[in-house]
Motif scaffolding. Structure first.
Motif, mmCIF file in Angstrom:
data_model
loop_
_atom_site.group_PDB
_atom_site.id
_atom_site.type_symbol
_atom_site.label_atom_id
_atom_site.label_comp_id
_atom_site.label_asym_id
_atom_site.label_seq_id
_atom_site.Cartn_x
_atom_site.Cartn_y
_atom_site.Cartn_z
ATOM 1 N N GLY A 25 -50.492 17.565 -68.134
ATOM 2 C CA GLY A 25 -50.449 18.249 -69.422
ATOM 3 C C GLY A 25 -49.109 18.891 -69.705
ATOM 4 O O GLY A 25 -48.982 19.710 -70.620
ATOM 5 N N GLY A 26 -48.088 18.544 -68.922
ATOM 6 C CA GLY A 26 -46.776 19.152 -69.107
ATOM 7 C C GLY A 26 -45.690 18.329 -68.462
ATOM 8 O O GLY A 26 -45.862 17.132 -68.224
ATOM 9 N N PRO A 27 -44.562 18.967 -68.126
ATOM 10 C CA PRO A 27 -43.388 18.219 -67.650
ATOM 11 C C PRO A 27 -43.334 17.990 -66.141
ATOM 12 O O PRO A 27 -42.316 17.510 -65.642
ATOM 13 N N LEU A 28 -44.392 18.324 -65.410
ATOM 14 C CA LEU A 28 -44.346 18.197 -63.959
ATOM 15 C C LEU A 28 -44.828 16.828 -63.488
ATOM 16 O O LEU A 28 -45.585 16.154 -64.193
ATOM 17 N N PRO A 29 -44.442 16.405 -62.270
ATOM 18 C CA PRO A 29 -44.956 15.152 -61.701
ATOM 19 C C PRO A 29 -46.456 15.237 -61.459
ATOM 20 O O PRO A 29 -47.058 16.313 -61.424
ATOM 21 N N LYS A 30 -47.073 14.082 -61.223
ATOM 22 C CA LYS A 30 -48.531 13.994 -61.117
ATOM 23 C C LYS A 30 -49.109 14.849 -60.001
ATOM 24 O O LYS A 30 -50.266 15.277 -60.070
ATOM 25 N N ALA A 31 -48.326 15.115 -58.948
ATOM 26 C CA ALA A 31 -48.826 15.905 -57.823
ATOM 27 C C ALA A 31 -49.292 17.287 -58.235
ATOM 28 O O ALA A 31 -50.063 17.930 -57.520
ATOM 29 N N PHE A 32 -48.855 17.742 -59.415
ATOM 30 C CA PHE A 32 -49.164 19.092 -59.857
ATOM 31 C C PHE A 32 -50.330 19.128 -60.855
ATOM 32 O O PHE A 32 -50.557 20.145 -61.509
ATOM 33 N N ALA A 33 -51.077 18.024 -60.927
ATOM 34 C CA ALA A 33 -52.291 17.998 -61.750
ATOM 35 C C ALA A 33 -53.319 18.955 -61.157
ATOM 36 O O ALA A 33 -53.493 19.043 -59.943
ATOM 37 N N ALA A 34 -54.007 19.680 -62.021
ATOM 38 C CA ALA A 34 -54.977 20.680 -61.579
ATOM 39 C C ALA A 34 -56.300 20.041 -61.194
ATOM 40 O O ALA A 34 -56.792 19.138 -61.870
ATOM 41 N N MET A 40 -53.250 19.164 -56.938
ATOM 42 C CA MET A 40 -53.362 18.143 -55.892
ATOM 43 C C MET A 40 -52.456 18.465 -54.716
ATOM 44 O O MET A 40 -52.871 18.371 -53.555
ATOM 45 N N VAL A 41 -51.227 18.841 -54.969
ATOM 46 C CA VAL A 41 -50.295 19.096 -53.873
ATOM 47 C C VAL A 41 -50.740 20.297 -53.041
ATOM 48 O O VAL A 41 -50.607 20.304 -51.809
ATOM 49 N N GLU A 42 -51.317 21.309 -53.671
ATOM 50 C CA GLU A 42 -51.826 22.458 -52.918
ATOM 51 C C GLU A 42 -52.960 22.041 -51.991
ATOM 52 O O GLU A 42 -53.078 22.534 -50.861
ATOM 53 N N ARG A 43 -53.813 21.147 -52.454
ATOM 54 C CA ARG A 43 -54.912 20.667 -51.612
ATOM 55 C C ARG A 43 -54.363 19.902 -50.408
ATOM 56 O O ARG A 43 -54.871 20.034 -49.293
ATOM 57 N N VAL A 44 -53.328 19.104 -50.640
ATOM 58 C CA VAL A 44 -52.727 18.357 -49.527
ATOM 59 C C VAL A 44 -52.100 19.317 -48.512
ATOM 60 O O VAL A 44 -52.278 19.169 -47.298
ATOM 61 N N ILE A 45 -51.368 20.308 -48.999
ATOM 62 C CA ILE A 45 -50.761 21.286 -48.096
ATOM 63 C C ILE A 45 -51.842 21.999 -47.279
ATOM 64 O O ILE A 45 -51.706 22.200 -46.071
ATOM 65 N N LEU A 106 -44.849 14.227 -39.837
ATOM 66 C CA LEU A 106 -45.905 13.564 -40.598
ATOM 67 C C LEU A 106 -45.493 13.547 -42.057
ATOM 68 O O LEU A 106 -45.238 14.596 -42.660
ATOM 69 N N VAL A 107 -45.427 12.354 -42.638
ATOM 70 C CA VAL A 107 -45.093 12.209 -44.051
ATOM 71 C C VAL A 107 -46.388 11.993 -44.813
ATOM 72 O O VAL A 107 -47.198 11.118 -44.475
ATOM 73 N N ALA A 108 -46.599 12.814 -45.841
ATOM 74 C CA ALA A 108 -47.833 12.740 -46.627
ATOM 75 C C ALA A 108 -47.504 12.674 -48.109
ATOM 76 O O ALA A 108 -46.611 13.386 -48.593
ATOM 77 N N ALA A 109 -48.209 11.831 -48.833
ATOM 78 C CA ALA A 109 -48.108 11.827 -50.284
ATOM 79 C C ALA A 109 -48.817 13.060 -50.826
ATOM 80 O O ALA A 109 -49.750 13.588 -50.205
ATOM 81 N N ALA A 110 -48.399 13.520 -51.997
ATOM 82 C CA ALA A 110 -48.979 14.736 -52.570
ATOM 83 C C ALA A 110 -50.108 14.445 -53.545
ATOM 84 O O ALA A 110 -50.677 15.374 -54.124
ATOM 85 N N ASP A 111 -50.445 13.161 -53.723
ATOM 86 C CA ASP A 111 -51.435 12.805 -54.746
ATOM 87 C C ASP A 111 -52.744 12.311 -54.146
ATOM 88 O O ASP A 111 -53.432 11.472 -54.727
#
Length: 281
Positions: A25-34, A40-45, A106-111
Protein backbone atom coordinates in the motif's frame (compact mmCIF):
# COMPACT_ATOMS: atom_id res chain seq x y z
CA UNK A 1 36.38 -24.94 8.48
CA UNK A 2 32.94 -26.47 7.74
CA UNK A 3 29.97 -25.56 9.95
CA UNK A 4 29.82 -27.78 13.03
CA UNK A 5 26.45 -29.09 14.20
CA UNK A 6 25.15 -26.95 17.05
CA UNK A 7 27.60 -24.07 16.51
CA UNK A 8 26.34 -20.45 16.47
CA UNK A 9 24.97 -19.10 13.20
CA UNK A 10 24.47 -15.53 11.99
CA UNK A 11 21.62 -14.66 9.63
CA UNK A 12 21.05 -12.35 6.67
CA UNK A 13 17.45 -11.47 5.83
CA UNK A 14 17.00 -10.21 2.27
CA UNK A 15 14.27 -7.54 2.40
CA UNK A 16 15.27 -5.37 -0.54
CA UNK A 17 13.64 -5.03 -3.94
CA UNK A 18 11.47 -2.52 -5.75
CA UNK A 19 8.46 -0.82 -4.15
CA UNK A 20 5.36 -3.03 -4.18
CA UNK A 21 2.30 -0.88 -3.59
CA UNK A 22 -0.01 -3.80 -4.43
CA UNK A 23 1.17 -5.61 -1.30
CA UNK A 24 2.31 -2.82 1.02
CA UNK A 25 0.00 0.00 0.00
CA UNK A 26 3.01 2.30 -0.24
CA UNK A 27 6.59 2.72 -1.45
CA UNK A 28 8.18 -0.18 0.45
CA UNK A 29 9.25 -3.60 -0.94
CA UNK A 30 6.89 -6.55 -0.55
CA UNK A 31 8.66 -7.81 2.59
CA UNK A 32 6.99 -4.98 4.50
CA UNK A 33 3.41 -6.07 3.72
CA UNK A 34 1.33 -6.22 6.89
CA UNK A 35 0.04 -9.48 8.31
CA UNK A 36 -1.93 -8.79 11.46
CA UNK A 37 0.03 -6.59 13.86
CA UNK A 38 3.38 -7.13 12.14
CA UNK A 39 4.95 -7.37 8.70
CA UNK A 40 6.27 -10.34 6.74
CA UNK A 41 9.88 -9.44 7.47
CA UNK A 42 9.16 -9.09 11.20
CA UNK A 43 7.66 -12.58 11.22
CA UNK A 44 10.76 -13.96 9.51
CA UNK A 45 13.07 -12.23 11.99
CA UNK A 46 11.01 -13.61 14.89
CA UNK A 47 11.24 -17.14 13.47
CA UNK A 48 15.02 -16.79 13.21
CA UNK A 49 15.27 -15.38 16.74
CA UNK A 50 13.34 -18.39 18.00
CA UNK A 51 16.01 -20.82 16.77
CA UNK A 52 18.65 -21.44 19.47
CA UNK A 53 21.51 -21.49 16.95
CA UNK A 54 20.91 -17.93 15.69
CA UNK A 55 23.23 -15.25 17.05
CA UNK A 56 22.98 -12.01 15.02
CA UNK A 57 20.44 -11.00 12.38
CA UNK A 58 21.36 -8.52 9.61
CA UNK A 59 18.43 -7.17 7.61
CA UNK A 60 19.23 -5.87 4.13
CA UNK A 61 16.53 -3.47 2.96
CA UNK A 62 15.51 0.14 2.40
CA UNK A 63 17.42 2.86 4.20
CA UNK A 64 16.18 3.62 6.79
CA UNK A 65 14.33 0.50 7.84
CA UNK A 66 10.92 1.04 9.47
CA UNK A 67 11.48 1.45 13.23
CA UNK A 68 9.90 -1.88 14.27
CA UNK A 69 12.09 -3.80 11.81
CA UNK A 70 15.23 -1.90 12.78
CA UNK A 71 14.54 -2.66 16.45
CA UNK A 72 14.20 -6.39 15.72
CA UNK A 73 17.45 -6.57 13.72
CA UNK A 74 20.99 -6.68 15.05
CA UNK A 75 22.24 -4.80 11.99
CA UNK A 76 20.41 -2.69 9.42
CA UNK A 77 22.13 -2.88 6.03
CA UNK A 78 21.14 -0.61 3.11
CA UNK A 79 20.17 -2.58 0.00
CA UNK A 80 22.93 -2.50 -2.59
CA UNK A 81 21.13 -3.57 -5.78
CA UNK A 82 20.19 -7.08 -6.87
CA UNK A 83 20.07 -10.31 -4.91
CA UNK A 84 23.79 -11.12 -5.04
CA UNK A 85 24.79 -7.52 -4.26
CA UNK A 86 22.42 -7.45 -1.27
CA UNK A 87 23.70 -10.78 -0.02
CA UNK A 88 27.30 -9.58 -0.29
CA UNK A 89 26.38 -6.41 1.63
CA UNK A 90 24.79 -8.45 4.40
CA UNK A 91 27.76 -10.79 4.66
CA UNK A 92 30.18 -7.86 4.75
CA UNK A 93 28.19 -6.19 7.55
CA UNK A 94 28.40 -9.36 9.64
CA UNK A 95 32.11 -9.87 8.91
CA UNK A 96 33.30 -7.51 11.65
CA UNK A 97 36.95 -8.30 11.04
CA UNK A 98 36.58 -11.99 11.92
CA UNK A 99 37.90 -14.76 9.65
CA UNK A 100 35.41 -15.08 6.80
CA UNK A 101 34.31 -18.61 7.68
CA UNK A 102 34.43 -18.29 11.47
CA UNK A 103 30.63 -18.23 11.70
CA UNK A 104 28.30 -19.80 9.10
CA UNK A 105 25.50 -17.60 7.81
CA UNK A 106 21.87 -18.51 7.24
CA UNK A 107 20.38 -16.57 4.34
CA UNK A 108 16.61 -16.14 4.51
CA UNK A 109 14.13 -14.43 2.23
CA UNK A 110 11.90 -11.89 3.95
CA UNK A 111 8.70 -12.87 2.14
CA UNK A 112 7.99 -16.24 3.82
CA UNK A 113 5.69 -15.25 6.71
CA UNK A 114 4.75 -18.86 7.50
CA UNK A 115 8.35 -19.64 8.43
CA UNK A 116 8.60 -20.93 12.00
CA UNK A 117 11.31 -21.23 14.61
CA UNK A 118 10.85 -25.01 14.54
CA UNK A 119 11.49 -25.10 10.79
CA UNK A 120 14.61 -22.94 11.11
CA UNK A 121 15.94 -25.06 13.98
CA UNK A 122 15.34 -28.32 12.13
CA UNK A 123 16.95 -27.05 8.93
CA UNK A 124 20.03 -25.78 10.76
CA UNK A 125 20.47 -29.04 12.67
CA UNK A 126 20.36 -31.05 9.45
CA UNK A 127 22.42 -28.55 7.44
CA UNK A 128 25.24 -28.25 9.98
CA UNK A 129 25.44 -32.03 10.27
CA UNK A 130 26.41 -32.24 6.57
CA UNK A 131 29.59 -30.18 7.04
CA UNK A 132 28.97 -28.68 3.58
CA UNK A 133 29.93 -25.21 2.36
CA UNK A 134 26.43 -24.42 1.10
CA UNK A 135 23.18 -26.12 2.06
CA UNK A 136 19.87 -25.38 0.33
CA UNK A 137 16.36 -26.15 1.55
CA UNK A 138 13.98 -27.94 -0.83
CA UNK A 139 10.35 -28.84 -0.15
CA UNK A 140 8.45 -31.80 -1.65
CA UNK A 141 5.45 -31.00 -3.81
CA UNK A 142 3.09 -33.00 -1.64
CA UNK A 143 3.88 -30.80 1.36
CA UNK A 144 3.14 -27.62 -0.60
CA UNK A 145 -0.07 -29.09 -2.02
CA UNK A 146 -1.19 -30.14 1.44
CA UNK A 147 -0.46 -26.77 3.03
CA UNK A 148 -1.69 -24.54 0.20
CA UNK A 149 -3.77 -26.41 -2.40
CA UNK A 150 -3.74 -24.73 -5.78
CA UNK A 151 -0.84 -22.39 -5.07
CA UNK A 152 1.32 -21.91 -8.16
CA UNK A 153 4.96 -22.83 -7.60
CA UNK A 154 7.78 -23.97 -9.86
CA UNK A 155 8.64 -27.62 -9.21
CA UNK A 156 11.56 -29.67 -10.50
CA UNK A 157 10.92 -33.35 -11.19
CA UNK A 158 13.82 -35.54 -10.09
CA UNK A 159 14.26 -39.26 -9.56
CA UNK A 160 13.97 -38.50 -5.82
CA UNK A 161 10.60 -36.74 -6.20
CA UNK A 162 9.20 -33.33 -7.16
CA UNK A 163 10.60 -30.35 -5.27
CA UNK A 164 10.43 -26.60 -5.08
CA UNK A 165 13.18 -24.41 -3.71
CA UNK A 166 12.94 -23.17 -0.15
CA UNK A 167 13.93 -19.76 1.15
CA UNK A 168 16.74 -20.87 3.47
CA UNK A 169 20.42 -21.35 2.57
CA UNK A 170 23.22 -22.00 5.04
CA UNK A 171 26.63 -21.05 3.70
CA UNK A 172 30.20 -20.27 4.55
CA UNK A 173 30.87 -16.66 3.48
CA UNK A 174 34.33 -17.47 2.09
CA UNK A 175 32.91 -20.25 -0.05
CA UNK A 176 30.26 -17.88 -1.43
CA UNK A 177 32.94 -15.34 -2.33
CA UNK A 178 34.94 -17.97 -4.20
CA UNK A 179 31.89 -19.32 -6.03
CA UNK A 180 30.31 -15.97 -6.88
CA UNK A 181 31.63 -15.75 -10.48
CA UNK A 182 29.99 -19.10 -11.29
CA UNK A 183 26.78 -18.08 -9.51
CA UNK A 184 26.68 -14.86 -11.55
CA UNK A 185 27.10 -16.86 -14.77
CA UNK A 186 24.23 -19.13 -13.78
CA UNK A 187 21.97 -16.15 -13.01
CA UNK A 188 22.78 -14.53 -16.36
CA UNK A 189 22.17 -17.78 -18.25
CA UNK A 190 18.97 -18.83 -16.49
CA UNK A 191 16.74 -17.91 -19.46
CA UNK A 192 19.15 -19.02 -22.19
CA UNK A 193 19.03 -22.83 -22.55
CA UNK A 194 22.25 -23.19 -24.53
CA UNK A 195 24.17 -21.03 -22.07
CA UNK A 196 22.86 -23.27 -19.29
CA UNK A 197 23.88 -26.34 -21.26
CA UNK A 198 27.43 -25.02 -21.61
CA UNK A 199 27.57 -24.21 -17.91
CA UNK A 200 25.94 -27.28 -16.39
CA UNK A 201 26.52 -29.79 -19.16
CA UNK A 202 23.99 -31.21 -21.61
CA UNK A 203 23.75 -34.45 -19.64
CA UNK A 204 22.61 -32.57 -16.53
CA UNK A 205 19.96 -30.64 -18.47
CA UNK A 206 18.71 -33.82 -20.15
CA UNK A 207 18.49 -35.49 -16.76
CA UNK A 208 16.41 -32.58 -15.49
CA UNK A 209 14.18 -32.63 -18.56
CA UNK A 210 13.45 -36.35 -18.22
CA UNK A 211 13.16 -36.41 -14.43
CA UNK A 212 15.93 -39.00 -14.13
CA UNK A 213 18.46 -36.84 -12.32
CA UNK A 214 19.00 -37.34 -8.62
CA UNK A 215 19.69 -34.72 -5.97
CA UNK A 216 23.10 -36.29 -5.33
CA UNK A 217 24.05 -35.76 -8.98
CA UNK A 218 23.11 -32.08 -8.79
CA UNK A 219 25.18 -31.74 -5.63
CA UNK A 220 28.22 -33.27 -7.37
CA UNK A 221 27.76 -31.00 -10.39
CA UNK A 222 27.58 -27.92 -8.17
CA UNK A 223 30.78 -29.02 -6.43
CA UNK A 224 32.56 -29.43 -9.78
CA UNK A 225 31.38 -26.07 -11.10
CA UNK A 226 31.75 -23.89 -8.05
CA UNK A 227 34.46 -25.67 -6.10
CA UNK A 228 32.37 -25.98 -2.97
CA UNK A 229 30.55 -28.78 -1.19
CA UNK A 230 26.83 -28.27 -1.79
CA UNK A 231 24.02 -30.24 -0.22
CA UNK A 232 20.22 -30.13 -0.32
CA UNK A 233 18.05 -30.67 2.74
CA UNK A 234 14.50 -31.89 2.23
CA UNK A 235 12.24 -29.82 4.48
CA UNK A 236 8.79 -31.12 5.37
CA UNK A 237 7.51 -27.70 6.43
CA UNK A 238 5.89 -25.99 3.46
CA UNK A 239 6.25 -22.61 5.14
CA UNK A 240 9.91 -22.66 4.14
CA UNK A 241 8.84 -22.33 0.49
CA UNK A 242 5.55 -20.39 0.57
CA UNK A 243 6.77 -16.97 -0.53
CA UNK A 244 4.28 -14.14 -1.01
CA UNK A 245 4.40 -12.43 -4.40
CA UNK A 246 0.77 -11.57 -5.11
CA UNK A 247 -2.22 -10.06 -3.29
CA UNK A 248 -3.94 -13.45 -3.62
CA UNK A 249 -1.10 -15.24 -1.81
CA UNK A 250 -1.00 -12.53 0.84
CA UNK A 251 -4.73 -12.99 1.43
CA UNK A 252 -4.27 -16.76 1.70
CA UNK A 253 -1.53 -16.36 4.32
CA UNK A 254 -3.63 -13.89 6.30
CA UNK A 255 -6.57 -16.30 6.31
CA UNK A 256 -4.39 -19.19 7.35
CA UNK A 257 -2.80 -17.34 10.24
CA UNK A 258 -6.17 -15.98 11.38
CA UNK A 259 -7.63 -19.51 11.35
CA UNK A 260 -4.96 -20.79 13.74
CA UNK A 261 -5.05 -17.68 15.95
CA UNK A 262 -1.38 -16.88 15.44
CA UNK A 263 -0.85 -13.18 16.18
CA UNK A 264 2.70 -13.75 17.39
CA UNK A 265 5.37 -13.76 14.65
CA UNK A 266 7.33 -16.98 14.55
CA UNK A 267 4.78 -19.08 16.44
CA UNK A 268 4.81 -22.59 14.91
CA UNK A 269 1.82 -23.11 12.64
CA UNK A 270 3.30 -25.22 9.84
CA UNK A 271 3.45 -28.99 9.96
CA UNK A 272 6.83 -30.41 10.87
CA UNK A 273 10.18 -28.69 10.81
CA UNK A 274 12.11 -30.37 8.12
CA UNK A 275 12.66 -34.04 7.39
CA UNK A 276 18.56 -37.00 3.30
CA UNK A 277 19.81 -35.17 0.34
CA UNK A 278 19.53 -34.94 4.08
CA UNK A 279 16.19 -34.48 5.74
CA UNK A 280 15.31 -32.16 8.53
CA UNK A 281 12.58 -33.23 10.90
Amino acid sequence: MPPVAGSPVDAVVLAGGPPDAALTGGPLPKAFAAIGPSTMVERVIAALRGAPQIRRVAVVGPDPLPPAVAAAATLAVPAAGGLLENLSAGLAALDGGMPRDAVPVLVAAADVPLLTAAAVTGFLEAAQATGADAVYAVVPREEVDRAAPGVRKTFVRLADGEFTGGSLVLLRPGAFARARPVIERAVRARKRPWELARLFGLGTLLGLATGRLRIAALERRAETLAGLRARAIICRDAGVALDVDTPEMLALVRRRLASVHDPVPGHPVSRGAAGPAGEAS
